[in-house]
Design a protein around this motif. Sequence first.
Motif, PDB file in Angstrom:
ATOM      1  N   THR A   1     -64.477 -48.515  -5.202  1.00 23.60           N
ATOM      2  CA  THR A   1     -64.311 -49.541  -6.229  1.00 23.60           C
ATOM      3  C   THR A   1     -65.395 -50.609  -6.042  1.00 23.60           C
ATOM      4  O   THR A   1     -65.519 -51.184  -4.968  1.00 23.60           O
ATOM      5  CB  THR A   1     -62.935 -50.235  -6.113  1.00 23.60           C
ATOM      6  OG1 THR A   1     -61.966 -49.272  -5.745  1.00 23.60           O
ATOM      7  CG2 THR A   1     -62.548 -50.889  -7.424  1.00 23.60           C
ATOM      8  N   ALA A   2     -66.150 -50.847  -7.076  1.00 22.83           N
ATOM      9  CA  ALA A   2     -67.177 -51.887  -7.013  1.00 22.83           C
ATOM     10  C   ALA A   2     -66.681 -53.163  -7.676  1.00 22.83           C
ATOM     11  O   ALA A   2     -67.064 -54.265  -7.285  1.00 22.83           O
ATOM     12  CB  ALA A   2     -68.447 -51.406  -7.701  1.00 22.83           C
ATOM     13  N   GLY A   3     -65.823 -53.025  -8.687  1.00 21.36           N
ATOM     14  CA  GLY A   3     -65.335 -54.204  -9.386  1.00 21.36           C
ATOM     15  C   GLY A   3     -64.027 -53.927 -10.096  1.00 21.36           C
ATOM     16  O   GLY A   3     -63.722 -52.776 -10.447  1.00 21.36           O
ATOM     17  N   LEU A   4     -63.245 -54.982 -10.243  1.00 18.83           N
ATOM     18  CA  LEU A   4     -61.972 -54.879 -10.971  1.00 18.83           C
ATOM     19  C   LEU A   4     -61.810 -56.198 -11.725  1.00 18.83           C
ATOM     20  O   LEU A   4     -61.718 -57.260 -11.114  1.00 18.83           O
ATOM     21  CB  LEU A   4     -60.812 -54.682  -9.986  1.00 18.83           C
ATOM     22  CG  LEU A   4     -59.417 -54.494 -10.602  1.00 18.83           C
ATOM     23  CD1 LEU A   4     -59.304 -53.142 -11.305  1.00 18.83           C
ATOM     24  CD2 LEU A   4     -58.334 -54.604  -9.523  1.00 18.83           C
ATOM     25  N   ASP A   5     -61.859 -56.100 -13.052  1.00 21.52           N
ATOM     26  CA  ASP A   5     -61.794 -57.307 -13.879  1.00 21.52           C
ATOM     27  C   ASP A   5     -60.436 -57.323 -14.577  1.00 21.52           C
ATOM     28  O   ASP A   5     -60.187 -56.525 -15.477  1.00 21.52           O
ATOM     29  CB  ASP A   5     -62.935 -57.272 -14.903  1.00 21.52           C
ATOM     30  CG  ASP A   5     -63.004 -58.554 -15.714  1.00 21.52           C
ATOM     31  OD1 ASP A   5     -62.354 -59.539 -15.332  1.00 21.52           O
ATOM     32  OD2 ASP A   5     -63.705 -58.554 -16.749  1.00 21.52           O
TER      33      ASP A   5
END
Lengths: 213, 213
Positions: free
Chosen positions: B156-160
Amino acid sequence: MTGAWAAMQRVFEERGQQEIDEGRVAGLAALAARVRELSELLLLTRADEAEVAVVTRELEVLNRRLAEAGRGIPPAAEVGDGGVVRQLGSPVTGALNTLAPPIEIRVSADGTARSEFTLGVLYEGPPGFVHGGVSAMVLDHLSGCAASANGTPGMTAGLDLRYRRPTPLGVPLSAEAKAVRVDGRKTFVESRIIGPDGRSTAEATAVFIMPTR
Amino acid sequence: MTGAWAAMQRVFEERGQQEIDEGRVAGLAALAARVRELSELLLLTRADEAEVAVVTRELEVLNRRLAEAGRGIPPAAEVGDGGVVRQLGSPVTGALNTLAPPIEIRVSADGTARSEFTLGVLYEGPPGFVHGGVSAMVLDHLSGCAASANGTPGMTAGLDLRYRRPTPLGVPLSAEAKAVRVDGRKTFVESRIIGPDGRSTAEATAVFIMPTR
Protein backbone atom coordinates in the motif's frame (compact mmCIF):
# COMPACT_ATOMS: atom_id res chain seq x y z
CA MET A 1 -24.79 14.82 10.51
CA THR A 2 -26.54 17.08 13.04
CA GLY A 3 -28.75 14.17 14.15
CA ALA A 4 -25.75 11.94 14.66
CA TRP A 5 -23.95 14.70 16.58
CA ALA A 6 -26.92 15.10 18.92
CA ALA A 7 -27.05 11.31 19.41
CA MET A 8 -23.36 11.28 20.33
CA GLN A 9 -23.89 14.07 22.86
CA ARG A 10 -26.75 12.11 24.49
CA VAL A 11 -24.67 8.92 24.83
CA PHE A 12 -21.72 10.96 26.09
CA GLU A 13 -23.84 12.59 28.79
CA GLU A 14 -25.49 9.33 29.84
CA ARG A 15 -22.08 7.74 30.36
CA GLY A 16 -20.75 10.73 32.25
CA GLN A 17 -23.35 10.10 34.94
CA GLN A 18 -21.63 6.83 35.93
CA GLU A 19 -19.41 6.96 38.96
CA ILE A 20 -15.83 5.94 38.26
CA ASP A 21 -14.31 3.72 40.97
CA GLU A 22 -10.57 3.98 40.33
CA GLY A 23 -9.83 0.76 42.23
CA ARG A 24 -12.25 -1.16 40.06
CA VAL A 25 -10.86 0.49 36.91
CA ALA A 26 -7.33 -0.60 37.91
CA GLY A 27 -8.63 -4.14 38.44
CA LEU A 28 -10.33 -4.18 35.03
CA ALA A 29 -7.17 -2.77 33.42
CA ALA A 30 -5.16 -5.63 34.97
CA LEU A 31 -7.70 -8.11 33.58
CA ALA A 32 -7.45 -6.45 30.15
CA ALA A 33 -3.66 -6.85 30.24
CA ARG A 34 -4.10 -10.59 30.90
CA VAL A 35 -6.60 -10.83 28.01
CA ARG A 36 -4.01 -9.19 25.69
CA GLU A 37 -1.48 -11.84 26.80
CA LEU A 38 -4.04 -14.57 26.14
CA SER A 39 -4.72 -13.15 22.67
CA GLU A 40 -1.03 -13.27 21.77
CA LEU A 41 -0.62 -16.77 23.26
CA LEU A 42 -3.59 -17.96 21.22
CA LEU A 43 -1.72 -17.04 18.01
CA LEU A 44 1.58 -18.55 19.11
CA THR A 45 0.93 -21.44 21.50
CA ARG A 46 1.93 -25.00 20.61
CA ALA A 47 -0.79 -26.39 22.89
CA ASP A 48 -2.61 -29.33 21.33
CA GLU A 49 -6.32 -29.52 20.51
CA ALA A 50 -7.30 -31.20 23.81
CA GLU A 51 -5.45 -28.60 25.89
CA VAL A 52 -7.04 -25.76 23.89
CA ALA A 53 -10.47 -27.30 24.51
CA VAL A 54 -9.87 -27.36 28.28
CA VAL A 55 -8.80 -23.71 28.31
CA THR A 56 -11.87 -22.80 26.22
CA ARG A 57 -14.25 -24.51 28.67
CA GLU A 58 -12.62 -22.79 31.65
CA LEU A 59 -12.81 -19.45 29.90
CA GLU A 60 -16.54 -20.00 29.36
CA VAL A 61 -16.92 -20.29 33.14
CA LEU A 62 -15.11 -16.98 33.66
CA ASN A 63 -17.26 -15.27 31.01
CA ARG A 64 -20.38 -16.55 32.77
CA ARG A 65 -19.23 -15.04 36.06
CA LEU A 66 -18.79 -11.62 34.45
CA ALA A 67 -22.07 -11.92 32.52
CA GLU A 68 -24.05 -12.90 35.63
CA ALA A 69 -22.99 -9.68 37.35
CA GLY A 70 -25.08 -7.88 34.71
CA ARG A 71 -24.20 -5.66 31.80
CA GLY A 72 -23.97 -1.90 32.05
CA ILE A 73 -22.79 0.70 29.57
CA PRO A 74 -19.21 1.46 28.46
CA PRO A 75 -17.11 3.73 30.69
CA ALA A 76 -17.29 7.49 30.23
CA ALA A 77 -14.65 9.51 28.43
CA GLU A 78 -13.11 12.07 30.77
CA VAL A 79 -10.94 15.09 30.19
CA GLY A 80 -7.75 14.64 32.22
CA ASP A 81 -4.61 16.65 32.91
CA GLY A 82 -3.48 18.88 30.06
CA GLY A 83 -6.76 18.47 28.22
CA VAL A 84 -6.00 14.89 27.17
CA VAL A 85 -9.18 12.82 27.00
CA ARG A 86 -9.04 9.50 28.87
CA GLN A 87 -11.19 7.00 26.98
CA LEU A 88 -11.02 3.77 28.94
CA GLY A 89 -13.02 1.99 26.22
CA SER A 90 -11.17 3.26 23.13
CA PRO A 91 -9.90 0.62 20.67
CA VAL A 92 -6.67 2.64 20.30
CA THR A 93 -5.92 4.09 23.73
CA GLY A 94 -8.34 2.37 26.13
CA ALA A 95 -6.82 0.56 29.12
CA LEU A 96 -10.08 -1.43 29.33
CA ASN A 97 -10.29 -2.22 25.62
CA THR A 98 -8.30 -5.36 24.85
CA LEU A 99 -8.07 -4.38 21.17
CA ALA A 100 -5.99 -1.33 22.10
CA PRO A 101 -2.20 -1.81 22.36
CA PRO A 102 -3.01 0.54 24.34
CA ILE A 103 -1.14 3.67 23.28
CA GLU A 104 -0.71 6.56 25.71
CA ILE A 105 -0.94 10.03 24.23
CA ARG A 106 0.38 13.26 25.74
CA VAL A 107 0.07 16.75 24.37
CA SER A 108 2.99 19.16 24.65
CA ALA A 109 2.73 22.93 25.15
CA ASP A 110 2.89 23.63 21.39
CA GLY A 111 -0.13 21.37 20.78
CA THR A 112 1.74 18.36 19.41
CA ALA A 113 0.12 15.04 20.39
CA ARG A 114 2.79 12.35 20.85
CA SER A 115 2.99 8.70 21.70
CA GLU A 116 5.55 5.90 21.97
CA PHE A 117 4.47 2.28 21.61
CA THR A 118 5.47 -1.15 20.36
CA LEU A 119 3.10 -3.26 18.25
CA GLY A 120 3.29 -7.03 18.57
CA VAL A 121 2.21 -9.89 16.39
CA LEU A 122 -1.52 -9.17 16.90
CA TYR A 123 -1.08 -6.02 14.79
CA GLU A 124 0.63 -7.73 11.86
CA GLY A 125 -0.26 -7.14 8.21
CA PRO A 126 2.53 -8.13 5.78
CA PRO A 127 4.67 -10.87 7.40
CA GLY A 128 6.86 -9.21 10.06
CA PHE A 129 5.38 -5.72 9.65
CA VAL A 130 2.53 -3.64 11.05
CA HIS A 131 -0.84 -3.81 9.23
CA GLY A 132 -1.32 -0.62 7.21
CA GLY A 133 -4.83 -0.33 8.64
CA VAL A 134 -3.42 -0.34 12.17
CA SER A 135 -1.09 2.54 11.25
CA ALA A 136 -4.15 4.31 9.82
CA MET A 137 -6.07 3.76 13.07
CA VAL A 138 -3.25 5.14 15.21
CA LEU A 139 -2.82 8.23 13.00
CA ASP A 140 -6.59 8.82 12.83
CA HIS A 141 -6.82 8.74 16.61
CA LEU A 142 -3.71 10.82 17.29
CA SER A 143 -4.88 13.41 14.74
CA GLY A 144 -8.21 13.71 16.55
CA CYS A 145 -6.33 14.37 19.79
CA ALA A 146 -4.27 17.09 18.09
CA ALA A 147 -7.42 18.77 16.73
CA SER A 148 -8.98 18.68 20.22
CA ALA A 149 -5.76 20.02 21.79
CA ASN A 150 -5.94 22.87 19.27
CA GLY A 151 -9.37 23.79 20.65
CA THR A 152 -10.99 22.82 17.35
CA PRO A 153 -12.30 19.26 17.76
CA GLY A 154 -14.75 17.91 15.23
CA MET A 155 -15.79 14.97 13.13
CA THR A 156 -13.13 13.46 10.84
CA ALA A 157 -14.00 14.39 7.26
CA GLY A 158 -10.89 12.99 5.59
CA LEU A 159 -7.66 11.14 6.25
CA ASP A 160 -5.06 11.03 3.49
CA LEU A 161 -2.38 8.45 4.28
CA ARG A 162 0.99 8.00 2.56
CA TYR A 163 2.85 4.81 3.38
CA ARG A 164 6.58 5.56 3.01
CA ARG A 165 8.04 2.19 4.03
CA PRO A 166 6.90 -0.84 6.03
CA THR A 167 6.49 -0.22 9.78
CA PRO A 168 8.38 -2.88 11.77
CA LEU A 169 6.67 -5.04 14.41
CA GLY A 170 8.05 -5.55 17.88
CA VAL A 171 10.30 -2.48 18.05
CA PRO A 172 9.73 0.91 19.71
CA LEU A 173 7.81 3.28 17.45
CA SER A 174 6.71 6.85 18.01
CA ALA A 175 3.99 8.94 16.46
CA GLU A 176 3.12 12.62 16.47
CA ALA A 177 0.32 14.85 15.21
CA LYS A 178 -0.20 18.61 15.15
CA ALA A 179 -2.90 20.96 13.89
CA VAL A 180 -1.28 23.07 11.18
CA ARG A 181 -4.17 25.18 9.87
CA VAL A 182 -7.75 26.20 10.67
CA ASP A 183 -10.01 27.36 7.86
CA GLY A 184 -13.51 28.24 9.07
CA ARG A 185 -14.98 25.05 10.55
CA LYS A 186 -12.13 22.93 9.14
CA THR A 187 -8.95 21.96 11.01
CA PHE A 188 -6.03 20.35 9.17
CA VAL A 189 -3.73 18.04 11.12
CA GLU A 190 -0.42 16.54 9.94
CA SER A 191 0.77 13.31 11.55
CA ARG A 192 3.36 10.56 11.17
CA ILE A 193 4.67 7.30 12.58
CA ILE A 194 8.42 7.19 13.11
CA GLY A 195 10.50 3.99 13.08
CA PRO A 196 13.49 3.20 15.31
CA ASP A 197 15.84 4.74 12.68
CA GLY A 198 14.06 8.09 12.97
CA ARG A 199 12.49 7.92 9.50
CA SER A 200 8.74 8.27 8.89
CA THR A 201 7.06 5.01 7.94
CA ALA A 202 3.59 6.51 7.41
CA GLU A 203 2.34 10.09 7.16
CA ALA A 204 -1.16 11.50 7.09
CA THR A 205 -3.13 14.68 6.61
CA ALA A 206 -6.46 14.71 8.43
CA VAL A 207 -9.33 17.17 8.09
CA PHE A 208 -11.79 17.70 10.95
CA ILE A 209 -15.04 19.61 10.64
CA MET A 210 -16.86 21.20 13.59
CA PRO A 211 -20.52 20.24 13.35
CA THR A 212 -23.09 23.01 13.33
CA ARG A 213 -25.48 22.66 16.26
CA MET B 1 11.61 -1.31 0.19
CA THR B 2 13.30 -4.20 -1.65
CA GLY B 3 14.96 -5.36 1.59
CA ALA B 4 11.65 -5.30 3.44
CA TRP B 5 9.96 -7.19 0.60
CA ALA B 6 12.62 -9.92 0.75
CA ALA B 7 12.20 -10.10 4.54
CA MET B 8 8.43 -10.54 4.12
CA GLN B 9 8.96 -13.35 1.62
CA ARG B 10 11.31 -15.14 4.06
CA VAL B 11 8.82 -14.95 6.95
CA PHE B 12 6.00 -15.99 4.61
CA GLU B 13 7.92 -19.06 3.46
CA GLU B 14 8.98 -20.05 6.96
CA ARG B 15 5.36 -20.01 8.13
CA GLY B 16 4.16 -21.93 5.10
CA GLN B 17 6.27 -24.89 6.23
CA GLN B 18 4.03 -25.37 9.29
CA GLU B 19 1.46 -28.11 9.06
CA ILE B 20 -2.09 -26.86 9.52
CA ASP B 21 -4.25 -29.16 11.65
CA GLU B 22 -7.81 -28.06 10.85
CA GLY B 23 -9.21 -29.59 14.05
CA ARG B 24 -6.77 -27.61 16.15
CA VAL B 25 -7.50 -24.45 14.12
CA ALA B 26 -11.24 -24.90 14.78
CA GLY B 27 -10.49 -25.30 18.50
CA LEU B 28 -8.36 -22.16 18.56
CA ALA B 29 -11.07 -20.26 16.63
CA ALA B 30 -13.61 -21.30 19.28
CA LEU B 31 -11.25 -20.06 22.00
CA ALA B 32 -10.81 -16.77 20.10
CA ALA B 33 -14.60 -16.35 19.98
CA ARG B 34 -14.73 -16.75 23.79
CA VAL B 35 -11.92 -14.19 24.18
CA ARG B 36 -13.92 -11.71 22.07
CA GLU B 37 -16.90 -12.26 24.39
CA LEU B 38 -14.65 -11.72 27.41
CA SER B 39 -13.31 -8.49 25.87
CA GLU B 40 -16.83 -7.12 25.44
CA LEU B 41 -17.89 -8.25 28.93
CA LEU B 42 -14.84 -6.52 30.40
CA LEU B 43 -16.10 -3.19 29.02
CA LEU B 44 -19.70 -3.73 30.14
CA THR B 45 -19.77 -5.95 33.24
CA ARG B 46 -21.08 -4.64 36.54
CA ALA B 47 -18.91 -7.14 38.46
CA ASP B 48 -17.27 -5.58 41.52
CA GLU B 49 -13.55 -5.23 42.15
CA ALA B 50 -13.26 -8.48 44.14
CA GLU B 51 -15.02 -10.51 41.45
CA VAL B 52 -12.83 -8.97 38.75
CA ALA B 53 -9.74 -9.91 40.80
CA VAL B 54 -10.87 -13.55 41.01
CA VAL B 55 -11.46 -13.73 37.25
CA THR B 56 -8.04 -12.14 36.64
CA ARG B 57 -6.26 -14.73 38.82
CA GLU B 58 -8.04 -17.60 37.08
CA LEU B 59 -7.18 -16.18 33.67
CA GLU B 60 -3.51 -16.06 34.73
CA VAL B 61 -3.70 -19.82 35.29
CA LEU B 62 -5.12 -20.37 31.80
CA ASN B 63 -2.42 -18.18 30.25
CA ARG B 64 0.23 -20.21 32.07
CA ARG B 65 -1.16 -23.43 30.61
CA LEU B 66 -0.93 -22.06 27.08
CA ALA B 67 2.51 -20.55 27.69
CA GLU B 68 3.91 -23.79 29.14
CA ALA B 69 3.03 -25.61 25.90
CA GLY B 70 5.69 -23.43 24.25
CA ARG B 71 5.50 -20.61 21.75
CA GLY B 72 5.74 -21.13 18.02
CA ILE B 73 5.28 -18.75 15.11
CA PRO B 74 1.99 -17.25 13.80
CA PRO B 75 -0.09 -19.37 11.40
CA ALA B 76 0.63 -19.25 7.69
CA ALA B 77 -1.47 -17.30 5.22
CA GLU B 78 -2.96 -19.61 2.61
CA VAL B 79 -4.62 -19.00 -0.72
CA GLY B 80 -8.09 -20.56 -0.58
CA ASP B 81 -11.00 -21.01 -2.95
CA GLY B 82 -11.42 -18.24 -5.52
CA GLY B 83 -8.00 -16.80 -4.75
CA VAL B 84 -9.08 -15.37 -1.39
CA VAL B 85 -6.21 -15.43 1.09
CA ARG B 86 -7.04 -17.00 4.48
CA GLN B 87 -4.98 -15.20 7.10
CA LEU B 88 -5.83 -16.84 10.41
CA GLY B 89 -3.71 -14.28 12.28
CA SER B 90 -4.94 -11.10 10.56
CA PRO B 91 -6.18 -8.28 12.84
CA VAL B 92 -9.05 -7.67 10.38
CA THR B 93 -10.07 -11.09 9.07
CA GLY B 94 -8.25 -13.62 11.26
CA ALA B 95 -10.39 -16.24 13.02
CA LEU B 96 -7.47 -16.71 15.45
CA ASN B 97 -6.83 -13.00 16.03
CA THR B 98 -9.09 -11.74 18.80
CA LEU B 99 -8.68 -8.15 17.57
CA ALA B 100 -10.47 -9.06 14.33
CA PRO B 101 -14.29 -8.78 14.31
CA PRO B 102 -13.47 -11.04 12.21
CA ILE B 103 -14.76 -10.02 8.80
CA GLU B 104 -15.15 -12.59 6.01
CA ILE B 105 -14.28 -11.42 2.52
CA ARG B 106 -15.36 -13.00 -0.74
CA VAL B 107 -14.42 -11.96 -4.26
CA SER B 108 -17.00 -12.05 -7.03
CA ALA B 109 -16.33 -12.88 -10.67
CA ASP B 110 -15.90 -9.21 -11.62
CA GLY B 111 -13.13 -8.80 -9.02
CA THR B 112 -15.17 -6.96 -6.37
CA ALA B 113 -14.14 -7.88 -2.83
CA ARG B 114 -17.17 -7.78 -0.49
CA SER B 115 -17.96 -8.31 3.15
CA GLU B 116 -20.86 -8.04 5.57
CA PHE B 117 -20.22 -7.52 9.28
CA THR B 118 -21.46 -5.89 12.47
CA LEU B 119 -19.12 -3.93 14.74
CA GLY B 120 -19.82 -3.92 18.46
CA VAL B 121 -18.82 -1.66 21.32
CA LEU B 122 -15.15 -2.70 21.15
CA TYR B 123 -14.89 -0.81 17.84
CA GLU B 124 -16.39 2.44 19.12
CA GLY B 125 -14.92 5.89 18.43
CA PRO B 126 -17.48 8.71 18.85
CA PRO B 127 -20.15 7.61 21.38
CA GLY B 128 -22.43 5.13 19.60
CA PHE B 129 -20.49 5.07 16.33
CA VAL B 130 -17.61 3.14 14.75
CA HIS B 131 -14.10 4.52 15.27
CA GLY B 132 -12.91 6.21 12.06
CA GLY B 133 -9.63 4.33 12.35
CA VAL B 134 -11.51 1.02 12.38
CA SER B 135 -13.29 1.99 9.16
CA ALA B 136 -9.86 2.88 7.74
CA MET B 137 -8.50 -0.53 8.75
CA VAL B 138 -11.39 -2.40 7.12
CA LEU B 139 -11.12 -0.41 3.87
CA ASP B 140 -7.32 -0.76 3.80
CA HIS B 141 -7.62 -4.53 4.14
CA LEU B 142 -10.49 -4.97 1.69
CA SER B 143 -8.66 -2.80 -0.86
CA GLY B 144 -5.60 -5.04 -0.57
CA CYS B 145 -7.82 -8.06 -1.30
CA ALA B 146 -9.25 -6.33 -4.38
CA ALA B 147 -5.75 -5.52 -5.68
CA SER B 148 -4.71 -9.17 -5.17
CA ALA B 149 -7.91 -10.41 -6.83
CA ASN B 150 -7.01 -8.17 -9.79
CA GLY B 151 -3.73 -10.05 -10.13
CA THR B 152 -1.79 -6.93 -9.14
CA PRO B 153 -1.03 -7.21 -5.43
CA GLY B 154 1.55 -4.91 -3.89
CA MET B 155 2.48 -2.71 -0.98
CA THR B 156 0.00 0.00 0.00
CA ALA B 157 1.45 3.34 -1.02
CA GLY B 158 -1.54 5.51 -0.16
CA LEU B 159 -5.04 5.43 1.26
CA ASP B 160 -7.24 8.49 0.84
CA LEU B 161 -10.31 8.26 3.08
CA ARG B 162 -13.44 10.42 2.94
CA TYR B 163 -15.80 10.10 5.90
CA ARG B 164 -19.30 10.91 4.60
CA ARG B 165 -21.33 10.34 7.79
CA PRO B 166 -20.86 8.47 11.06
CA THR B 167 -20.88 4.65 10.76
CA PRO B 168 -23.36 3.14 13.24
CA LEU B 169 -22.33 0.47 15.79
CA GLY B 170 -24.23 -2.76 16.33
CA VAL B 171 -26.06 -2.88 12.99
CA PRO B 172 -25.31 -4.85 9.80
CA LEU B 173 -22.79 -3.05 7.58
CA SER B 174 -21.35 -4.02 4.24
CA ALA B 175 -18.19 -3.01 2.45
CA GLU B 176 -16.86 -3.44 -1.06
CA ALA B 177 -13.65 -2.72 -2.97
CA LYS B 178 -12.64 -3.01 -6.61
CA ALA B 179 -9.51 -2.30 -8.63
CA VAL B 180 -10.44 0.43 -11.11
CA ARG B 181 -7.16 1.20 -12.87
CA VAL B 182 -3.64 -0.14 -13.34
CA ASP B 183 -0.87 2.26 -14.35
CA GLY B 184 2.51 0.52 -14.66
CA ARG B 185 3.35 -0.87 -11.22
CA LYS B 186 0.45 1.06 -9.59
CA THR B 187 -3.03 -0.31 -8.98
CA PHE B 188 -5.87 2.02 -7.90
CA VAL B 189 -8.69 0.57 -5.80
CA GLU B 190 -11.98 2.27 -4.85
CA SER B 191 -13.78 1.08 -1.72
CA ARG B 192 -16.62 2.01 0.61
CA ILE B 193 -18.52 1.05 3.74
CA ILE B 194 -22.30 1.02 3.37
CA GLY B 195 -24.74 1.56 6.25
CA PRO B 196 -28.09 -0.20 6.75
CA ASP B 197 -29.83 2.58 4.76
CA GLY B 198 -27.69 1.82 1.69
CA ARG B 199 -25.71 5.04 1.87
CA SER B 200 -21.90 5.13 1.99
CA THR B 201 -20.53 6.11 5.38
CA ALA B 202 -16.85 6.09 4.35
CA GLU B 203 -15.13 5.89 0.97
CA ALA B 204 -11.50 5.40 0.07
CA THR B 205 -9.09 5.36 -2.84
CA ALA B 206 -6.07 3.14 -2.30
CA VAL B 207 -2.88 2.91 -4.35
CA PHE B 208 -0.80 -0.27 -4.36
CA ILE B 209 2.69 -0.54 -5.82
CA MET B 210 4.27 -3.81 -6.94
CA PRO B 211 7.80 -3.98 -5.52
CA THR B 212 10.69 -4.50 -7.95
CA ARG B 213 12.61 -7.64 -7.13
